[in-house]
Design an enzyme around this catalytic site. Sequence first.
Site, PDB file in Angstrom:
ATOM      1  N   CYS A 135       0.822  -1.224   0.000  1.00 18.47           N
ATOM      2  CA  CYS A 135       0.000   0.000   0.000  1.00 18.47           C
ATOM      3  C   CYS A 135       0.851   1.267   0.000  1.00 18.47           C
ATOM      4  CB  CYS A 135      -0.964  -0.004   1.190  1.00 18.47           C
ATOM      5  SG  CYS A 135      -0.241  -0.573   2.722  1.00 18.47           S
ATOM      6  N   HIS A 247      -2.577   6.343   4.557  1.00 18.70           N
ATOM      7  CA  HIS A 247      -1.136   6.437   4.802  1.00 18.70           C
ATOM      8  C   HIS A 247      -0.632   7.787   4.298  1.00 18.70           C
ATOM      9  CE1 HIS A 247      -1.304   2.346   5.929  1.00 18.70           C
ATOM     10  NE2 HIS A 247      -0.691   1.772   4.909  1.00 18.70           N
TER      11      HIS A 247
END
Length: 349
Positions: A135, A247
């Site tokens: 990710c 994130h």
Amino acid sequence: MKSIPMGYVIAVVGATGNVGREMLDILSERGFPADRVIPVASRRSQGTEVSYGDTTLKVEALEHVDFTQVDLCLMSAGGAIAKEWAPKIGKDGAVVIDNSSFFRTDPDVPLIVPEVNADAIEGFTKKNIIANPNCSTAQLVVALKPLHDKATITRCVVSTYQSVSGAGKDAMDELFTQTRAVFVSDPVETNKFPKRIAFNLIPQIDVFMEDGSTKEEWKMMVETKKILDPKIKLSATCVRVPVFISHSEAVNLEFEKPITAEEARDILREAPGCLVVDKHEPGGYVTPYEAAGEDATYISRIREDPTVENGLAMWVVSDNLRKGAALNTVQIAELLVNRKLVTPRKEAA
């Protein structure tokens, strides 16, 4: 007589997890041409109901699914399941798009971010498997690719601020439970993480390697090289933060050729998958909270770094469950369909 085009049969393995549920949502949202969607999980989840658009589907056990009737298998069930099942499913004729780390470094398995290296997808026929990157890597390379095309990145130093959802539902529950415990003065219990995550930061994601880096940091380095350019030198420090979704990354870049912050802003504004929000004022940037539930990779704080020749710094934020996992997987499936690399087997029959 002309055959009428038919939709695809899609299996989503790991359908009860964070990413699997997101895959089902995104397939529905984007109107993927599926005649049938089969949610798949372990035997203990058999019969569990999951949402797909306006409908509810019942989960099937992995060992009971006939993959010879499946066209595309989107898999988010961890490395051990991928190792055992992805080659079998691929041999049954379904194309597997795997979200685990197991196949990412396999030279016979393409590692794909559609905005970055779509043409590499042609290599999937060797094993009928395509890997989805980590990710934190996915959002990074979306931001790096257009800048690399313009001025050639030689070195990248990245510090990540990764949400707990990247470690699964149990990790999200742990952050919630610990936060509540702090407020009511209960003992703070640690299970999923090596240290308390509530009101804290943990500079470790995944296991430590011999050189002192963690496996997450190593993944970012090898995956960026495979997806974008093996010549790029990359150093990462990956930190878990008490955020539920999205994130964030502080990125420092060195280029072979000169590039200004203004040029970088203009390039990124036009780049696929990127959204620039960069006002030099309080709040003129994107935070993980605003990126949650969104598809874009957001880029803010673009500025020149005067400490190196041809240097830039920037802030990159993205929903790790979407672009970092489920959305990228669905985009790979769309790429296969749009390039006619996969056709529905019942149509072919």
